[in-house]
Design an enzyme around this catalytic site. Structure first.
Site, PDB file in Angstrom:
ATOM      1  N   TRP A   1       0.861  -1.282  -0.035  1.00 33.47           N
ATOM      2  CA  TRP A   1       0.002   0.256  -0.014  1.00 33.47           C
ATOM      3  C   TRP A   1       0.909   1.179  -0.106  1.00 33.47           C
ATOM      4  O   TRP A   1       1.723   1.437   1.018  1.00 33.47           O
ATOM      5  CB  TRP A   1      -0.862   0.050   1.217  1.00 33.47           C
ATOM      6  CG  TRP A   1      -2.104   1.190   1.452  1.00 33.47           C
ATOM      7  CD1 TRP A   1      -2.724   1.683   0.243  1.00 33.47           C
ATOM      8  CD2 TRP A   1      -1.944   2.156   2.594  1.00 33.47           C
ATOM      9  NE1 TRP A   1      -3.355   2.711   0.928  1.00 33.47           N
ATOM     10  CE2 TRP A   1      -3.114   3.030   2.132  1.00 33.47           C
ATOM     11  CE3 TRP A   1      -1.513   2.050   3.718  1.00 33.47           C
ATOM     12  CZ2 TRP A   1      -3.301   3.737   2.934  1.00 33.47           C
ATOM     13  CZ3 TRP A   1      -1.898   2.998   4.679  1.00 33.47           C
ATOM     14  CH2 TRP A   1      -3.018   3.961   4.285  1.00 33.47           C
TER      15      TRP A   1
ATOM     16  N   TYR B   1      -4.687  -0.431  -4.931  1.00 28.63           N
ATOM     17  CA  TYR B   1      -3.408   0.184  -4.562  1.00 28.63           C
ATOM     18  C   TYR B   1      -2.539   0.535  -5.959  1.00 28.63           C
ATOM     19  O   TYR B   1      -2.371   0.092  -6.821  1.00 28.63           O
ATOM     20  CB  TYR B   1      -2.430  -1.040  -3.887  1.00 28.63           C
ATOM     21  CG  TYR B   1      -3.000  -1.324  -2.490  1.00 28.63           C
ATOM     22  CD1 TYR B   1      -3.830  -0.616  -1.552  1.00 28.63           C
ATOM     23  CD2 TYR B   1      -2.313  -2.650  -1.788  1.00 28.63           C
ATOM     24  CE1 TYR B   1      -4.214  -1.159  -0.505  1.00 28.63           C
ATOM     25  CE2 TYR B   1      -2.849  -2.848  -0.541  1.00 28.63           C
ATOM     26  CZ  TYR B   1      -3.752  -2.114  -0.103  1.00 28.63           C
ATOM     27  OH  TYR B   1      -3.977  -2.496   1.366  1.00 28.63           O
TER      28      TYR B   1
ATOM     29  N   GLN C   1      -8.930  -8.802   7.679  1.00 29.46           N
ATOM     30  CA  GLN C   1      -7.683  -8.014   7.835  1.00 29.46           C
ATOM     31  C   GLN C   1      -8.084  -6.541   8.487  1.00 29.46           C
ATOM     32  O   GLN C   1      -8.766  -5.564   7.818  1.00 29.46           O
ATOM     33  CB  GLN C   1      -7.230  -7.891   6.307  1.00 29.46           C
ATOM     34  CG  GLN C   1      -5.972  -7.070   6.484  1.00 29.46           C
ATOM     35  CD  GLN C   1      -5.164  -7.013   5.041  1.00 29.46           C
ATOM     36  OE1 GLN C   1      -4.817  -5.957   4.467  1.00 29.46           O
ATOM     37  NE2 GLN C   1      -5.114  -8.226   4.342  1.00 29.46           N
TER      38      GLN C   1
ATOM     39  N   ALA D   1       1.252   2.547  12.660  1.00 30.93           N
ATOM     40  CA  ALA D   1       0.374   3.475  12.259  1.00 30.93           C
ATOM     41  C   ALA D   1       0.977   4.582  11.406  1.00 30.93           C
ATOM     42  O   ALA D   1       1.269   5.726  11.624  1.00 30.93           O
ATOM     43  CB  ALA D   1       0.104   4.342  13.782  1.00 30.93           C
TER      44      ALA D   1
ATOM     45  N   LYS E   1       9.844   8.327  14.272  1.00 26.28           N
ATOM     46  CA  LYS E   1      10.549   9.112  13.484  1.00 26.28           C
ATOM     47  C   LYS E   1       9.931  10.641  13.609  1.00 26.28           C
ATOM     48  O   LYS E   1      10.760  11.689  13.058  1.00 26.28           O
ATOM     49  CB  LYS E   1      10.687   8.625  11.984  1.00 26.28           C
ATOM     50  CG  LYS E   1       9.690   8.535  11.250  1.00 26.28           C
ATOM     51  CD  LYS E   1      10.083   8.258   9.890  1.00 26.28           C
ATOM     52  CE  LYS E   1       9.010   7.901   9.178  1.00 26.28           C
ATOM     53  NZ  LYS E   1       9.296   7.235   7.878  1.00 26.28           N
TER      54      LYS E   1
ATOM     55  N   GLY F   1       5.011  -2.701   6.520  1.00 24.30           N
ATOM     56  CA  GLY F   1       4.839  -1.793   4.864  1.00 24.30           C
ATOM     57  C   GLY F   1       6.731  -1.087   5.357  1.00 24.30           C
ATOM     58  O   GLY F   1       6.894  -1.014   6.615  1.00 24.30           O
TER      59      GLY F   1
END
Ligand code: NDP
Length: 327
Positions: free
Chosen positions: A21, A54, A180, A213, A220, A286
């Site tokens: 994604w 996507y 999911q 998230a 970061k 991801g």
């Protein structure tokens, strides 16, 4: 890498998996996708997640090219697609969970991914305009045709999942086996409370998304707003606003201290926390960079550092443990 049964099925899925994604076909090019997928595969990841929406089909196209070039044996990996949002077409017949779109989207996903069958096929959201019977029958037929091996749902309620099971049971059809949902330190109630019964009753498996998230739980953003991240992509302001709130950042800063005490990174702490939940079959990672992926894959080695005492410390910081309804 550890492997587990996907819910009550016999399918062995890696506890960490890799999704596309916002990255494949959008943020990163085919060469980078290949590096990331190979790195994941070499670390034992066997599930690669995708969806028709996507990058409007481009994510599947790029993943398909990489699967073809790597020539991994088809029996060594699990690949998914999801149907509902369409691949960009705006006509009424180009989206939803009606028989026409589900069948056409499946054929298109097979073509883009260059595979003969999808291991997992998800209904990306519930469709209020299509009777659940129609979707269950369609998924059953796709499985009978050999185009899909297992089907599941994404962001469906427990009630909707059970309705699909009821239809399947009444008509001797193949029922969904996996959901999911979003699951991370900030988003917990579906996985921890709402689905609690159906892990046991129907043996629901889960492939959970956004463990960081969208990067916030990597820490970061704790002291600055770095550039070149998904939050600077035009059109994704909604995602930045959803995830970068002052209260979430305050919590994230506190989690950084816990991670530091355990000598792991905050991303590893956040992913290992998801892995601690036995109802999570696989955590879909991801990454837009190889270093991120390698760091995240190492989380598998650190779950034992999250002792009951550490879990309690995290619980106190979060203050969001979802509660079960009172009797
Ligand atoms: P995360 O919440 O883990 O976010 C991943 C992003 O965070 C990366 O692309 C990168 O973004 C950043 N990041 C990752 N690791 C690090 C690190 N170690 N340090 C710093 N930054 C890091 O997961 P996703 O939101 O990407 O979701 C994972 C997968 O779940 C998706 O690919 C998709 O397959 C699935 N999904 C399913 C949904 C559904 O509705 N069914 C919805 C959303 C996702 P950046 O480029 O900004 O650095």
């Amino acid at each position: 890498m550890e492997y587990t049964n996907l819910g009550k099925t016999g399918l062995q899925i890696s506890r960490l998996s890799f999704g596309s994604w916002l990255t494949f076909g959008k943020q990163i090019d085919e060469v980078s996708v290949r590096k990331l997928m190979c790195s994941a595969y070499d670390h034992g990841v066997n599930f690669f997640d995708n969806a028709e929406i996507y990058a409007r089909g481009m994510s599947e196209t790029v993943m398909g090219k990489v699967l073809k070039k790597t020539q991994w044996s088809r029996d060594s990996y699990i690949v998914s697609s999801k149907v509902f949002f369409g691949a960009g077409g705006q006509l009424p017949t180009q989206k939803g969970l009606n028989r026409k779109h589900v069948v056409e989207a499946c054929n298109q996903a097979l073509e883009r991914l260059q595979v003969d069958y999808l291991d997992l096929y998800f209904c990306h959201r519930p469709d209020k305009r299509t009777p659940i019977e129609e979707t269950v029958w369609t998924m059953h037929h796709l499985i009978q045709q050999g185009k899909v091996l297992y089907w599941g749902t994404s962001e469906w309620s427990a009630q909707e999942i059970m309705e699909a099971h009821m239809v399947a049971r009444q008509n001797h059809l193949i029922a969904p086996v996996v959901e999911q949902p979003e699951y991370n330190l900030f988003a917990r109630s579906k996985v921890e409370v709402e689905f609690d019964q159906i892990y046991r009753t129907v043996g629901l498996g889960t492939t959970v998304w956004s463990p960081l998230a969208s990067g916030v739980l990597s820490g970061k953003y704790n002291s600055e707003l770095p550039t070149g991240t998904r939050f600077s992509i035009e059109g994704l302001e909604w995602l930045r606003d959803k995830n970068l709130s002052p209260d979430k950042l305050e919590i994230s800063r506190k989690l950084a201290n816990v991670a530091s005490d355990l000598s792991i990174t905050q991303a590893q702490l956040s992913i290992a926390w998801c892995l601690k939940n036995p109802n999570v079959s696989t955590v879909i990672l991801g990454a837009s960079k190889e270093a991120q992926l390698k760091e995240n894959l190492a989380s598998m080695n650190f779950t034992n550092r999250l002792t009951p005492k550490v879990m309690e410390e995290i619980e106190l910081i979060m203050g969001n443990k979802p509660s079960f309804p009172n009797f």
